[in-house]
Design a protein around this motif. Structure first.
Motif, PDB file in Angstrom:
ATOM      1  N   VAL A 129      43.583  34.555  43.465  1.00  0.00           N
ATOM      2  CA  VAL A 129      43.637  35.940  44.052  1.00  0.00           C
ATOM      3  C   VAL A 129      44.109  36.743  42.927  1.00  0.00           C
ATOM      4  N   VAL A 130      42.985  37.627  42.646  1.00  0.00           N
ATOM      5  CA  VAL A 130      43.362  38.636  41.776  1.00  0.00           C
ATOM      6  C   VAL A 130      43.953  39.965  42.198  1.00  0.00           C
ATOM      7  N   VAL A 131      45.099  40.307  41.739  1.00  0.00           N
ATOM      8  CA  VAL A 131      45.880  41.477  42.377  1.00  0.00           C
ATOM      9  C   VAL A 131      46.103  42.474  41.221  1.00  0.00           C
TER      10      VAL A 131
ATOM     11  N   GLY B 239      49.390  48.538  42.810  1.00  0.00           N
ATOM     12  CA  GLY B 239      49.148  49.545  43.901  1.00  0.00           C
ATOM     13  C   GLY B 239      48.134  48.852  44.816  1.00  0.00           C
ATOM     14  N   CYS B 240      47.657  47.524  44.955  1.00  0.00           N
ATOM     15  CA  CYS B 240      46.843  46.668  45.712  1.00  0.00           C
ATOM     16  C   CYS B 240      47.335  46.951  46.981  1.00  0.00           C
ATOM     17  N   GLU B 241      46.251  46.537  47.829  1.00  0.00           N
ATOM     18  CA  GLU B 241      46.583  46.312  49.404  1.00  0.00           C
ATOM     19  C   GLU B 241      47.123  45.212  49.724  1.00  0.00           C
ATOM     20  N   LEU B 242      48.519  45.099  50.447  1.00  0.00           N
ATOM     21  CA  LEU B 242      49.260  44.056  50.453  1.00  0.00           C
ATOM     22  C   LEU B 242      48.272  42.950  51.185  1.00  0.00           C
ATOM     23  N   LEU B 243      47.725  43.506  52.289  1.00  0.00           N
ATOM     24  CA  LEU B 243      47.035  42.610  53.378  1.00  0.00           C
ATOM     25  C   LEU B 243      45.881  41.777  52.547  1.00  0.00           C
ATOM     26  N   ASP B 244      45.237  42.727  51.733  1.00  0.00           N
ATOM     27  CA  ASP B 244      44.147  41.999  51.083  1.00  0.00           C
ATOM     28  C   ASP B 244      44.284  40.717  50.465  1.00  0.00           C
ATOM     29  N   ALA B 245      45.378  40.697  49.893  1.00  0.00           N
ATOM     30  CA  ALA B 245      46.021  39.348  49.362  1.00  0.00           C
ATOM     31  C   ALA B 245      46.440  38.554  50.354  1.00  0.00           C
ATOM     32  N   THR B 246      47.511  38.916  51.118  1.00  0.00           N
ATOM     33  CA  THR B 246      48.479  37.966  51.885  1.00  0.00           C
ATOM     34  C   THR B 246      47.526  37.390  53.156  1.00  0.00           C
TER      35      THR B 246
ATOM     36  N   GLY C 266      41.304  25.790  33.596  1.00  0.00           N
ATOM     37  CA  GLY C 266      40.686  24.916  34.475  1.00  0.00           C
ATOM     38  C   GLY C 266      39.920  25.530  35.317  1.00  0.00           C
ATOM     39  N   PRO C 267      38.929  24.801  36.119  1.00  0.00           N
ATOM     40  CA  PRO C 267      37.953  25.405  36.844  1.00  0.00           C
ATOM     41  C   PRO C 267      38.492  26.037  38.233  1.00  0.00           C
ATOM     42  N   ILE C 268      37.710  27.257  38.517  1.00  0.00           N
ATOM     43  CA  ILE C 268      38.198  28.009  39.685  1.00  0.00           C
ATOM     44  C   ILE C 268      37.063  27.666  40.846  1.00  0.00           C
ATOM     45  N   ASP C 269      37.581  27.209  42.014  1.00  0.00           N
ATOM     46  CA  ASP C 269      36.455  27.230  42.869  1.00  0.00           C
ATOM     47  C   ASP C 269      36.436  28.549  43.590  1.00  0.00           C
ATOM     48  N   THR C 270      37.151  29.247  43.969  1.00  0.00           N
ATOM     49  CA  THR C 270      36.999  30.761  44.830  1.00  0.00           C
ATOM     50  C   THR C 270      37.779  31.804  44.056  1.00  0.00           C
ATOM     51  N   LEU C 271      37.084  32.652  43.659  1.00  0.00           N
ATOM     52  CA  LEU C 271      37.961  33.741  43.064  1.00  0.00           C
ATOM     53  C   LEU C 271      37.761  34.914  43.791  1.00  0.00           C
ATOM     54  N   LEU C 272      38.837  35.237  44.211  1.00  0.00           N
ATOM     55  CA  LEU C 272      39.137  36.482  45.260  1.00  0.00           C
ATOM     56  C   LEU C 272      39.865  37.688  44.697  1.00  0.00           C
ATOM     57  N   VAL C 273      39.027  38.739  44.753  1.00  0.00           N
ATOM     58  CA  VAL C 273      39.468  39.905  44.249  1.00  0.00           C
ATOM     59  C   VAL C 273      39.795  41.043  45.379  1.00  0.00           C
ATOM     60  N   VAL C 274      41.094  41.795  45.305  1.00  0.00           N
ATOM     61  CA  VAL C 274      41.543  42.467  46.374  1.00  0.00           C
ATOM     62  C   VAL C 274      41.188  43.887  45.755  1.00  0.00           C
ATOM     63  N   GLY C 275      41.526  44.768  47.110  1.00  0.00           N
ATOM     64  CA  GLY C 275      41.162  46.268  46.644  1.00  0.00           C
ATOM     65  C   GLY C 275      42.591  47.117  46.835  1.00  0.00           C
ATOM     66  N   SER C 276      42.256  48.278  46.971  1.00  0.00           N
ATOM     67  CA  SER C 276      43.412  49.236  46.847  1.00  0.00           C
ATOM     68  C   SER C 276      42.971  50.586  47.217  1.00  0.00           C
ATOM     69  N   PRO C 277      43.948  51.452  47.477  1.00  0.00           N
ATOM     70  CA  PRO C 277      43.723  52.982  47.618  1.00  0.00           C
ATOM     71  C   PRO C 277      42.971  53.560  46.296  1.00  0.00           C
ATOM     72  N   ASP C 278      42.436  54.807  46.630  1.00  0.00           N
ATOM     73  CA  ASP C 278      41.718  55.472  45.241  1.00  0.00           C
ATOM     74  C   ASP C 278      42.298  55.218  43.996  1.00  0.00           C
ATOM     75  N   GLU C 279      43.508  55.864  43.925  1.00  0.00           N
ATOM     76  CA  GLU C 279      44.267  56.164  42.794  1.00  0.00           C
ATOM     77  C   GLU C 279      44.504  54.557  41.783  1.00  0.00           C
TER      78      GLU C 279
ATOM     79  N   GLY D  56      37.890  45.882  46.557  1.00  0.00           N
ATOM     80  CA  GLY D  56      37.818  44.923  45.619  1.00  0.00           C
ATOM     81  C   GLY D  56      36.409  44.847  45.186  1.00  0.00           C
ATOM     82  N   ALA D  57      35.540  45.150  46.129  1.00  0.00           N
ATOM     83  CA  ALA D  57      33.953  45.148  45.613  1.00  0.00           C
ATOM     84  C   ALA D  57      33.883  46.082  44.179  1.00  0.00           C
ATOM     85  N   PHE D  58      34.469  46.933  44.549  1.00  0.00           N
ATOM     86  CA  PHE D  58      34.190  47.986  43.348  1.00  0.00           C
ATOM     87  C   PHE D  58      34.531  47.468  41.985  1.00  0.00           C
TER      88      PHE D  58
END
Length: 338
Positions: free
Chosen positions: A22-24, A27-34, A88-101, A132-134
């Protein structure tokens, strides 16, 4: 392996935990990760309690540096590692988002974007939550792909990354090995879908119940309802009409009737309606009727013909076609999920 364990072990038969990174960022959104991390954690707990020999997930939080990362909520996450040091190998790479700034700072972080571009092509599954799509788009990983993001940012995504096809209403979108979710809590829906992919529907639904979720939403379900859209239109030339329409959409109403009620010509009414709601009148009416049908499917055992008639559709076939077009799921399948 006994038959029960074969069922929960998933489709791949893998014997090692699936590594989820989980890439944080600051200023990222807490719930995006947790949110997704909680889903994967409950999977592990459930598998242990069932004495299943399925491997579960190994979740790692990665950031610019190892240590504390302050989220937009002011709560700190603790990164297990710097993403540049991930080995090492990564199965799932998950990138979180955040507000604009903070999102702007993350997109401008060329070291992070370069690492995502290099690493994203090597993982089995590439995932983003909310904005995180950005970051994935900036890394060129979404070119030619269908994606979604938070409803407040879909226009910006389409404008800044024209190579990407944005689906503005979807809760989550899966395009090959890439999955993107809408805003914040939609990451939980996507995580449940990934669990279903890995371990089957039975375990995914068990996890949803344990998390006290209302089973799980289909991926094509709209990010927010037409009723919420109408609440956002305060004042203006259509406020009274939209309030009336909420209570009367199940009646036999034509767009021309709505134009008359608004005291506008059909052409001007269509233009004003699109400007005020972001939808054409006919699409808006369909959405209101679908929301009424969803309520009847969830709360009653009415046959499909009755659900259709009481929702404003001409019959079960029109209900089925409209449901499939707008939500990507049939009314019968929706009832089974809920």
């Amino acid at each position: 392996m006994n038959r029960h364990n074969q069922e929960v072990n998933g489709k791949t038969g893998t014997t090692e935990p699936r590594t989820v990174v989980v890439v944080v960022h600051e200023g990222c959104e807490l719930l995006d990760a947790t949110g997704p991390a909680a889903v994967f954690g409950v999977v592990n707990r459930t598998l242990r309690e069932q004495a299943a020999d399925a491997p579960g997930y190994l979740v790692t939080i990665a950031a610019q540096e190892r240590g504390g990362v302050t989220t937009s909520a002011g709560v700190q996450l603790v990164a297990d590692a710097a993403w540049r040091d991930m080995a090492g190998p990564i199965d799932t790479l998950l990138v979180v988002g955040s507000p604009d700034e903070p999102l702007g700072r993350a997109v401008a972080n060329r070291e992070l974007i370069h690492w995502l571009a290099e690493t994203g092509g090597r993982v089995r599954r590439l995932v983003s939550v909310c904005t995180g799509a950005f970051l994935l788009a900036e890394a060129g990983l979404l070119n030619g792909r269908r994606v979604t993001t938070h409803w407040m940012d879909v226009d910006r995504m389409a404008r800044e990354y024209p190579e990407v096809t944005v689906e503005p209403d979807a809760i989550y979108v899966r395009d090959g090995s890439i999955a993107t979710s809408a805003g914040i809590t939609a990451g939980i829906d996507l995580a449940l879908a990934l669990v279903e992919e890995d371990y089957g529907r039975k375990l995914a639904l068990a996890i949803a119940r344990r998390l006290v979720l209302y089973l799980k939403r289909p991926g094509g379900q709209s990010q927010f309802s037409s009723r919420l859209r109408s609440q956002m239109v305060t004042g203006g030339p259509l406020a009274q009409l939209l309030a009336w329409l909420e209570e009367n959409a199940h009646q036999n109403i034509a767009v021309e009737d709505l134009a008359d009620r608004a005291a506008m010509s059909p052409r001007n009414f269509a233009r004003v309606f699109l400007r005020e709601t972001g939808m054409t009148p006919s699409k808006y009416l369909d959405r209101l009727r679908i929301e009424r049908a969803k309520h009847l499917l969830e709360e009653t055992n009415h046959p499909m013909e009755t659900v259709a008639r009481e929702s404003g559709f001409s019959g079960a076939e029109q209900l089925r076609r409209t449901f499939q077009r707008c939500l990507g799921i049939t009314p019968r399948a929706y009832r089974e999920r809920f």
